[in-house]
Design an enzyme around this catalytic site. Structure first.
Site, PDB file in Angstrom:
ATOM      1  N   LYS A  54       0.844  -1.207   0.000  1.00 40.69           N
ATOM      2  CA  LYS A  54       0.000   0.000   0.000  1.00 40.69           C
ATOM      3  C   LYS A  54       0.879   1.256   0.000  1.00 40.69           C
ATOM      4  O   LYS A  54       0.638   2.190  -0.752  1.00 40.69           O
ATOM      5  CB  LYS A  54      -0.924  -0.003   1.235  1.00 40.69           C
ATOM      6  CG  LYS A  54      -2.050  -1.027   1.127  1.00 40.69           C
ATOM      7  CD  LYS A  54      -2.799  -1.199   2.443  1.00 40.69           C
ATOM      8  CE  LYS A  54      -3.763  -2.385   2.351  1.00 40.69           C
ATOM      9  NZ  LYS A  54      -4.448  -2.686   3.605  1.00 40.69           N
ATOM     10  N   GLN A  98      -4.203  -1.280   9.832  1.00 38.42           N
ATOM     11  CA  GLN A  98      -4.149  -2.593   9.190  1.00 38.42           C
ATOM     12  C   GLN A  98      -4.767  -3.651  10.106  1.00 38.42           C
ATOM     13  O   GLN A  98      -4.381  -3.777  11.266  1.00 38.42           O
ATOM     14  CB  GLN A  98      -2.687  -2.953   8.855  1.00 38.42           C
ATOM     15  CG  GLN A  98      -2.529  -4.258   8.112  1.00 38.42           C
ATOM     16  CD  GLN A  98      -3.162  -4.228   6.717  1.00 38.42           C
ATOM     17  OE1 GLN A  98      -3.044  -3.263   5.978  1.00 38.42           O
ATOM     18  NE2 GLN A  98      -3.858  -5.302   6.369  1.00 38.42           N
ATOM     19  N   ASP A 121     -10.857   3.219   4.345  1.00 43.10           N
ATOM     20  CA  ASP A 121     -11.227   1.803   4.208  1.00 43.10           C
ATOM     21  C   ASP A 121     -12.747   1.628   4.181  1.00 43.10           C
ATOM     22  O   ASP A 121     -13.248   0.560   3.811  1.00 43.10           O
ATOM     23  CB  ASP A 121     -10.657   0.992   5.388  1.00 43.10           C
ATOM     24  CG  ASP A 121      -9.413   0.211   5.013  1.00 43.10           C
ATOM     25  OD1 ASP A 121      -9.183   0.012   3.797  1.00 43.10           O
ATOM     26  OD2 ASP A 121      -8.680  -0.211   5.928  1.00 43.10           O
TER      27      ASP A 121
END
Ligand code: NAP
Length: 296
Positions: A54, A98, A121
């Site tokens: 990422k 994460q 997200d």
């Protein structure tokens, strides 16, 4: 009939190039780079690989990436303090923690702590609610990537029969909500669905997000249907090696479907590309620059 193979890798590369154009425009106007903050707790090797890819993609798109690593035994309060500091930081446009976080932390509390305006997200309950009621918010990256591929193939999805297999919070449920928003007629199937082959046979659009290698057979697919395979399963290959397969039996389904995503090279590359898209959209929104039209 042989299905058209949907090239997610090429689509994702185009999306990333568009994001990079907008990232340059953002920097010119704002005098700073759009920025994603990534928080990683613990030593899970897979999480480290995801975060590294990422970060690499963010930098390649001309945005800034700020990484924060906390030890596996860090307290939940320590993580929440970090998230709150990032919420308050005017130079941070997106925050990603994460997942999974270590077992002693409450994942729901951690996700809830991310300000919805920076929740790239799309997992915060506020953004989930916005998706369901049809308001603007962030949508999880993988299902939004699937929707982009579907609209690229089919144009309007209005009135089409869509079957989503799998009802996880990160893929199946938001996928069903997105298809509903596009006026498809949506069935959300799961492990208790009766006669799954019969349900799938009705579908003009099949999205498989199950996590079971090649569970969806060619005989389940309606002729000409568009098949999006989200599954990533590692199975034994030749010479003691492993290989990746999806949730759909590609060889069988591609004989029947109109179009189908391969694994790898289908949905997989879309997830990070959409994360970049969400981050630059957040940056434009936060600075009130007017939304990047090609990315909506
Ligand atoms: P998950 O949380 O494990 O959810 C799996 C879903 O499949 C559940 O809703 C489950 O039903 C359903 N299911 C399980 N067995 C079934 C069966 N025999 N028939 C019908 N439904 C069944 O998985 P996920 O996180 O959504 O991920 C699904 C797959 O997508 C995995 O292979 C994952 O690696 C992949 N994935 C890929 C990407 C990407 O490409 N970037 C991103 C995310 C996930 P119940 O709810 O009834 O248990």
């Amino acid at each position: 009939m042989t299905a058209r193979v949907i090239d997610g890798k090429a689509f994702a590369a185009r999306l990333r190039a568009t994001v990079a154009d907008y990232a340059r425009g953002f920097e010119d106007k704002a005098g700073r780079k759009a920025a994603l903050a990534v928080v990683l707790v613990g030593d899970d090797p897979a999480s480290h690989v995801y975060v590294a890819s990422k970060t690499k993609a963010i930098l390649e798109a001309g945005m800034a990436s700020v990484e924060f690593k906390l030890p596996a035994d860090a307290s939940e309060d320590k993580l929440l303090d970090r998230v709150r500091a990032l919420n308050a930081d005017p130079d941070v446009d997106g925050i990603l923690v994460q997942l999974p976080v270590p077992g002693h932390m409450n994942e729901n509390r951690v996700i809830a702590a991310i300000h919805p305006s920076k929740d790239v997200d799309g997992f915060n309950i506020i953004n989930v609610g916005r998706l369901v009621v049809g308001q603007h918010g962030f949508v999880p990256c993988t299902p939004l990537g699937c929707l982009m591929l579907l609209k690229d193939q089919l144009g309007s999805l209005e009135g089409l029969e869509a079957v989503v297999i799998g009802r996880s919070n990160i893929v199946g449920k938001p996928m069903a909500a997105l298809l509903n928003r596009e006026n498809a007629t949506v069935t959300l199937a799961h492990s208790r669905t009766r006669d799954l082959p019969g349900v799938v046979r009705r579908a003009d659009i099949v999205v498989a997000a199950v996590g079971k290698p090649e569970i969806v057979k060619g005989s389940w697919i309606k002729s000409g249907a568009t098949v999006i395979d989200v599954g990533i399963n590692r199975v034994a290959g030749e010479n003691g090696k492993t290989r990746l397969v999806g949730d759909v039996d590609f060889a069988e389904a591609s004989e029947v479907a109109g179009a189908i995503t391969p694994v790898p090279g289908g949905v997989g590359p879309m997830t990070i590309a959409v994360l970049l898209r969400n981050t630059i959209v957040s940056a434009y929104r936060r600075e009130s620059f007017g939304l990047p039209k090609d990315l909506l």
